[in-house]
Every structure is written in C-alpha cells, then in structure tokens.
Scaffold this motif. Structure first.
Motif, PDB file in Angstrom:
ATOM      1  N   TYR A 105      11.085  10.399 -21.872  1.00  0.00           N
ATOM      2  CA  TYR A 105      11.472   9.156 -21.210  1.00  0.00           C
ATOM      3  C   TYR A 105      12.769   8.634 -21.811  1.00  0.00           C
ATOM      4  O   TYR A 105      12.989   8.724 -23.026  1.00  0.00           O
ATOM      5  N   LEU A 106      13.623   8.058 -20.965  1.00  0.00           N
ATOM      6  CA  LEU A 106      14.828   7.368 -21.411  1.00  0.00           C
ATOM      7  C   LEU A 106      14.538   5.868 -21.391  1.00  0.00           C
ATOM      8  O   LEU A 106      14.199   5.305 -20.344  1.00  0.00           O
ATOM      9  N   ILE A 107      14.634   5.235 -22.546  1.00  0.00           N
ATOM     10  CA  ILE A 107      14.329   3.811 -22.653  1.00  0.00           C
ATOM     11  C   ILE A 107      15.412   2.998 -21.939  1.00  0.00           C
ATOM     12  O   ILE A 107      16.605   3.179 -22.201  1.00  0.00           O
ATOM     13  N   ALA A 127      12.607  13.092 -17.774  1.00  0.00           N
ATOM     14  CA  ALA A 127      13.102  14.468 -17.714  1.00  0.00           C
ATOM     15  C   ALA A 127      12.094  15.425 -18.324  1.00  0.00           C
ATOM     16  O   ALA A 127      11.228  15.024 -19.115  1.00  0.00           O
ATOM     17  N   ALA A 128      12.215  16.686 -17.942  1.00  0.00           N
ATOM     18  CA  ALA A 128      11.486  17.745 -18.644  1.00  0.00           C
ATOM     19  C   ALA A 128      12.188  18.001 -19.970  1.00  0.00           C
ATOM     20  O   ALA A 128      13.419  17.941 -20.055  1.00  0.00           O
ATOM     21  N   VAL A 159      16.620  18.132 -23.757  1.00  0.00           N
ATOM     22  CA  VAL A 159      16.301  17.303 -22.594  1.00  0.00           C
ATOM     23  C   VAL A 159      16.995  17.873 -21.365  1.00  0.00           C
ATOM     24  O   VAL A 159      18.204  18.147 -21.390  1.00  0.00           O
ATOM     25  N   GLY A 160      16.247  18.054 -20.287  1.00  0.00           N
ATOM     26  CA  GLY A 160      16.816  18.518 -19.038  1.00  0.00           C
ATOM     27  C   GLY A 160      17.487  17.388 -18.284  1.00  0.00           C
ATOM     28  O   GLY A 160      17.599  16.263 -18.779  1.00  0.00           O
ATOM     29  N   PRO A 161      17.935  17.651 -17.063  1.00  0.00           N
ATOM     30  CA  PRO A 161      18.598  16.616 -16.257  1.00  0.00           C
ATOM     31  C   PRO A 161      17.673  15.417 -16.023  1.00  0.00           C
ATOM     32  O   PRO A 161      16.498  15.586 -15.704  1.00  0.00           O
ATOM     33  N   HIS A 242       8.349  18.414 -10.120  1.00  0.00           N
ATOM     34  CA  HIS A 242       9.152  17.264  -9.683  1.00  0.00           C
ATOM     35  C   HIS A 242      10.244  16.856 -10.678  1.00  0.00           C
ATOM     36  O   HIS A 242      11.140  16.098 -10.318  1.00  0.00           O
ATOM     37  N   LEU A 243      10.183  17.345 -11.907  1.00  0.00           N
ATOM     38  CA  LEU A 243      11.182  16.953 -12.902  1.00  0.00           C
ATOM     39  C   LEU A 243      12.205  18.036 -13.178  1.00  0.00           C
ATOM     40  O   LEU A 243      13.209  17.788 -13.857  1.00  0.00           O
TER      41      LEU A 243
END
Length: 302
Positions: A105-107, A127-128, A159-161, A242-243
């Motif tokens: 997760y990106l905060i 992201a995955a 971290v992926g896209p 989906h990610l």
C-alpha cells in the motif's frame, strides 16, 4: 539480561557484512526486542539512510498459531533496501535470503489513529510486491523477540506499478514464480483474513513504537504465501489478480564471485577437519532449508 545496544550493534554488523550470528543466549521480551529494533534502525539512519515505510509480519493466522503468538509484528522499511521492478539485484551481501509475494500500500496522508486508517485517502494506491527476507541469525533460527529485534528479517522489497486502490477487491489470487516455474499460489485473503485490515494494524503498532504513518511511505502488508529460498541467477516474479506483476533477477557482484572462487580454491587445497565430527560447512549459508518449524524457531516470519 541482554545488552540491547550491543545486540543492535551485532545485528547491524551482521547485516552489513553478510555474516550470520548466533541467537542471543539471554532471554528478553517483546518490548525490549522493539527497543533493539529501534536502535538498529537508528544506526542505519545515522549513516544517511531514510525510512521508506513499515511492514507487518505473522499476518497469517496459521503462522501465528504455529509460533504460539497472538499478534502480528511490526518492522521498518529502510529506503536503501528498495529494489527496482524488473532490475538485477545484487544479493551477495545477504546470508540466506528468501522471497515472498506481498500486497503493498502507498500511504496517502498522515495517519495518527487506527480508526483514521479506514477513512478515504488513507491509501493512495496499491501494488503487487515482493519482499526479500534474510534473518541475520545462524541457520534462520530465532525466537519471537529475536526476529522483532532483527527488524522482522527485512532485507529488500520490490514494488510493481501502482494501481488505483479499490477496497472492494481484497480476496485476490496470488502466484509466485521462480525462473518461470510456479512455486507458490495463494490469496491476499490470507493476510489477516482480509488485507484491508493491514493498515489499521500497522497504525496501531506504529503508535506503540511512537510513530505515525507518513504520506508517501509504503506498507508491506504481509506475505500472501510461504517464502521461497532465493539463489543467485534466479528470476523472481509475483502476480496478483487485478494488480499486475512485479519481478527482479538475483545477481552476484563480480567481486563477490571472485571472493567466493578464491575461498573455494583455498578450501580445496587446505587440510580437512581432523576433529571427530567437525564440519567444513560455512556458518549461516548451509541452513537455508534447515529452519526449524517448532514454535518460536520458525524461519518464516511474514
């Protein structure tokens, strides 16, 4: 009683040199273990590193049951441990690394309470990801306080896209591949029974450590499958429904390869062990597959 500052220094040296250390002989509790972790990170920050976020461990109910613990554990993610998606990553400084797929997760904003973690905007994107774990203890054996003190074996992360965060999509299929072969499958639902709970748990544990989650930080929400050993040359890829996917290839620097070759040559020409029962194995390298599965000594913490 364990000297907490000394233990932090020992673990820091082990991480910097890639040499495993024995578990502490003295007993110490979880509260002291988090103090060691804080001191360990302080040493890194003094050398110019920065915090990139936080991570959770023991997010699987089965793993907590196996370890005989009732709570997840918390670690800190140094900026220097980031690995670029699709890149080659030098693992010559690791001791016995393993990889596991993660939801990242990106905060989105400063979060100062667990209740606030569920409000809109707390998560900016998802992201995955792949986490590299690498216990600094010999043979990947440790107690619960040991692994907390060792910053939950944090070693690297990819971290992926980034994707838009849709909280309605939480039970997603996960595949982990090594060299194109599927080695693990699972679901993000294995993370705390619902990965959406990870942010609130991270905020709760961060507050106990005197921290709040800052915007732009990452949260490694916990492993969705068991970890797999990582060897030089391996191409690791994780895909989450989906990610999308994320990948990297493990490499070894030329200097490390030359050092290993010289060491192997010296070992071949040197006399063998003369003491009955003596072993020629290198400490901390041969134990990748040997981690005990008894409660309190498991080699997988996330």
């Amino acid at each position: 009683m364990t000297d907490l500052h000394k233990l932090a220094a020992v673990l820091d040296e082990a991480a910097r040199t890639g040499r495993a250390v024995p578990r502490p002989e003295q007993d110490y509790g979880v509260a002291d273990a988090y103090r060691v972790q804080e001191e360990l990170i302080r040493l890194r920050l003094e050398r110019g590193d920065r915090l990139a976020g936080v991570k959770l461990g023991f997010t699987s109910e089965g793993k907590r049951r196996q370890m005989g613990v009732h709570d997840v554990i918390f670690g800190r993610v140094p900026e220097s441990s980031a690995i670029l998606d699709g890149s080659y990553a030098d693992i010559s400084g690791f001791i016995h690394p393993r990889v596991e797929p993660e939801v990242v997760y990106l905060i989105g904003r400063r979060i100062a309470s667990p209740g606030d973690a569920l409000a809109p905007g707390a998560v900016a994107a998802v992201a995955a990801g792949i986490e590299v774990i690498d216990s600094r203890y010999e043979d990947f054996r440790f107690s619960l306080p040991d692994v907390i003190a060792d910053n939950t074996s944090a070693a690297g992360y990819v971290v992926g896209p980034w994707q838009p965060y849709d909280p309605s999509r939480w039970n997603l299929g996960v595949v982990l591949e090594i060299d194109g072969r599927v080695v693990q499958t699972g679901s993000t639902g294995a993370i705390l029974g619902d990965p959406r709970r990870a942010l609130a748990e991270a905020v709760r544990l961060a507050l106990q450590a005197g921290m709040v989650l800052e915007p732009g930080w990452v949260l490694l929400a916990g492993a969705a499958t068991p970890a797999e050993p990582l060897v030089p040359g391996a191409r690791v890829r994780a895909e989450i429904q989906h990610l999308g996917s994320v990948s990297f290839t493990a490499s070894v620097s030329e200097s490390a390869s030359a050092s290993e070759s010289a060491s192997a040559s010296e070992s071949a020409s040197a006399p063998g062990p003369t003491t009955p029962g003596a072993s020629a194995e290198t400490p901390g390298v041969s134990g990748v597959q040997g981690a005990s599965e008894r409660p309190g000594t498991s080699g997988e913490e996330s």
